[in-house]
Design an enzyme around this catalytic site. Structure first.
Site, PDB file in Angstrom:
ATOM      1  N   HIS A 177       0.843  -1.204   0.000  1.00  0.00           N
ATOM      2  CA  HIS A 177       0.000   0.000   0.000  1.00  0.00           C
ATOM      3  C   HIS A 177       0.878   1.253   0.000  1.00  0.00           C
ATOM      4  O   HIS A 177       0.709   2.143  -0.849  1.00  0.00           O
ATOM      5  CB  HIS A 177      -0.909  -0.009   1.223  1.00  0.00           C
ATOM      6  CG  HIS A 177      -1.811   1.176   1.321  1.00  0.00           C
ATOM      7  ND1 HIS A 177      -3.114   1.158   0.861  1.00  0.00           N
ATOM      8  CD2 HIS A 177      -1.608   2.431   1.810  1.00  0.00           C
ATOM      9  CE1 HIS A 177      -3.661   2.352   1.058  1.00  0.00           C
ATOM     10  NE2 HIS A 177      -2.766   3.140   1.641  1.00  0.00           N
ATOM     11  N   GLU A 178       1.813   1.309   0.931  1.00  0.00           N
ATOM     12  CA  GLU A 178       2.679   2.483   1.025  1.00  0.00           C
ATOM     13  C   GLU A 178       3.634   2.564  -0.161  1.00  0.00           C
ATOM     14  O   GLU A 178       4.017   3.662  -0.582  1.00  0.00           O
ATOM     15  CB  GLU A 178       3.458   2.463   2.336  1.00  0.00           C
ATOM     16  CG  GLU A 178       2.589   2.486   3.592  1.00  0.00           C
ATOM     17  CD  GLU A 178       1.636   3.674   3.637  1.00  0.00           C
ATOM     18  OE1 GLU A 178       1.959   4.729   3.043  1.00  0.00           O
ATOM     19  OE2 GLU A 178       0.557   3.539   4.249  1.00  0.00           O
ATOM     20  N   HIS A 232       2.045   4.598  -2.875  1.00  0.00           N
ATOM     21  CA  HIS A 232       2.203   6.036  -2.631  1.00  0.00           C
ATOM     22  C   HIS A 232       3.619   6.494  -2.992  1.00  0.00           C
ATOM     23  O   HIS A 232       3.805   7.525  -3.649  1.00  0.00           O
ATOM     24  CB  HIS A 232       1.945   6.357  -1.150  1.00  0.00           C
ATOM     25  CG  HIS A 232       0.522   6.190  -0.721  1.00  0.00           C
ATOM     26  ND1 HIS A 232      -0.548   6.668  -1.450  1.00  0.00           N
ATOM     27  CD2 HIS A 232      -0.012   5.608   0.393  1.00  0.00           C
ATOM     28  CE1 HIS A 232      -1.676   6.393  -0.806  1.00  0.00           C
ATOM     29  NE2 HIS A 232      -1.377   5.739   0.293  1.00  0.00           N
TER      30      HIS A 232
END
Length: 421
Positions: free
Chosen positions: A18-19, A22
């Protein structure tokens, strides 16, 4: 211990990817990413690569990517400050020493008259020994503060999050949840590739050793033509009849290697929640192949996504109680049970959790990625961004409410799993 390891690995992987979404899109847009963190709280492991510090923190309850400009800079240079300046090979200042300047005897000590470290990238001031001459010092685009012996990279405005286009900012935020869907697809794809992708045909797949199917004389590969005289055309038809007939004799008409046979089978009764269903110990048939696995991964990702969204809809309409939600404690308990059922089911569970994380983060709630995307949508309509302080306050309140919800859900998990047993 195996459950703890499985839980940490699964949860860590979901947060990591998920990170990572980003991080990749932010770096692609040219945003300075100061830190990539898994977990919150004190650091237990860290290393720096290029511009970013990668850390693992004590509390494994999430993660973050700290992008320049999202939070106020912690170090400021104001008029009247005395700073040390160290130039680089091109003559521009590469390091600005905030304190302990005596440790850098080669630095030029300057009393600041004006500093612009975002747009103009300069400092004007009076150097020691030449107090009568105001000087201008150009600051390098790749410069650092040095404070307490630690280097902190300076972020010019063009490296800050707010300087990027609306599309770039939205992509950097959306990439996190999107990576969770990609991760789920990849996991399910490899399951389909190595384990095989289920196909909806009235054909028996692998049989369990102690199931009634194998004891009744059925074999893997048998094609079911009818059950109790009712024609079946799909695996779903076969399952529906078996599930609705616990402890009842069924007459299977099958085709085995071109020969028609009749076999009597009695499904054993099995408790599934509040229902008693029948089962015979036969799996549905599978196919192996690259494109079949691709289709399986995409189809399963879509189906799970749809089910989770429908569940959220029931929560909103009141058909689903908040007491039925699970937090980390409840997820750990389910992970324990799934881990005992086999590695294949554990990977499926991980894929479902990844999709769930992606969907939850896309909800238009403050402090979540969906909340930030909502602010971007408002900005697109207004033609200008909402005041950062007001937006920050909304996200802060939203984060506090989410933490309160987490406490409530965790308490419900504890009651359900421990206090009510």
């Amino acid at each position: 211990m195996n459950t703890v390891i499985a839980f940490v690995l699964i949860f860590g992987a979901l947060v990591f990817f998920h990170e990572l979404g980003h991080l990749l899109l932010a770096k692609r847009a040219g945003i300075l990413c100061r830190e990539f963190a898994i977990g919150f709280g004190p650091k237990i492991l860290s290393f720096k690569k290029n511009e970013t510090i990668y850390t693992i923190r004590l509390l494994p309850i999430g993660g973050f990517v700290r992008m320049a400009g999202e939070d106020p800079e912690m170090i400021e240079v104001k008029p009247g400050y005395h700073v040390g300046l160290l130039p680089g090979k091109d003559g521009k200042i590469e390091k600005i020493i905030i304190n302990n300047k005596e440790k850098y005897p080669e630095a030029r000590i300057v009393e600041v008259e004006k500093a612009d470290l975002e747009h103009g990238m300069f400092i004007t001031g009076f150097e020691e020994g030449e107090e009568e001459a105001l000087q201008r010092f150009e600051i390098s685009e790749h410069s650092f503060f040095i404070m307490d012996g630690q280097e902190v990279q300076i972020a010019p405005y063009n490296r800050q999050f707010a300087s990027k286009t609306l599309g770039q900012r939205a992509a950097a935020i959306f990439a996190g949840p999107f990576m969770n869907f990609i991760l789920a697809f990849v996991v399910l794809f490899f399951l389909g590739l190595f384990q095989g992708s289920p196909v909806d045909e009235p054909k028996l797949g692998e049989l369990t050793k102690n199931g009634t199917a194998i004891h009744s004389g059925l074999k893997e590969g048998d094609v079911v033509e009818s059950i109790n005289g009712k024609t079946v055309s799909s695996w779903k038809d076969v399952v529906d009849i078996i599930r609705s007939s616990p402890d009842k004799e069924l007459s299977f008409k099958i085709n085995r290697s071109g020969k028609d046979l009749s076999v009597k089978v009695v499904p054993e009764s099995f408790k599934a929640g509040d229902q008693t269903i029948g089962r015979i110990g036969a799996y549905n048939p599978v196919e192996k192949g690259f494109f079949t696995a691709v289709k399986y991964g995409a189809t399963e990702t879509f189906n799970v996504t749809k089910e989770i969204i429908l569940g959220l809809g029931k929560l909103i309409t009141g058909q689903f109680s908040i007491k039925m939600l699970s937090g980390p404690v409840g997820i750990y308990d389910v992970t324990d049970k799934v881990a005992q059922s086999g590695i294949e089911n554990l990977f499926r569970w991980a894929a479902m959790l990844s999709i769930n994380l992606g969907i939850v983060n896309l909800l238009p709630l403050p402090a979540l990625d969906g909340g930030r995307l909502l602010f971007f949508a408002v900005e697109a309509v207004r033609g200008r961004p909402i005041d950062r302080q007001k937006e920050g306050m909304v996200h802060f309140i939203g984060f506090a409410l989410l933490m309160l919800l987490m406490l409530v859900v965790t308490w419900n998990d504890i009651q359900r799993l421990f206090l009510l047993k």
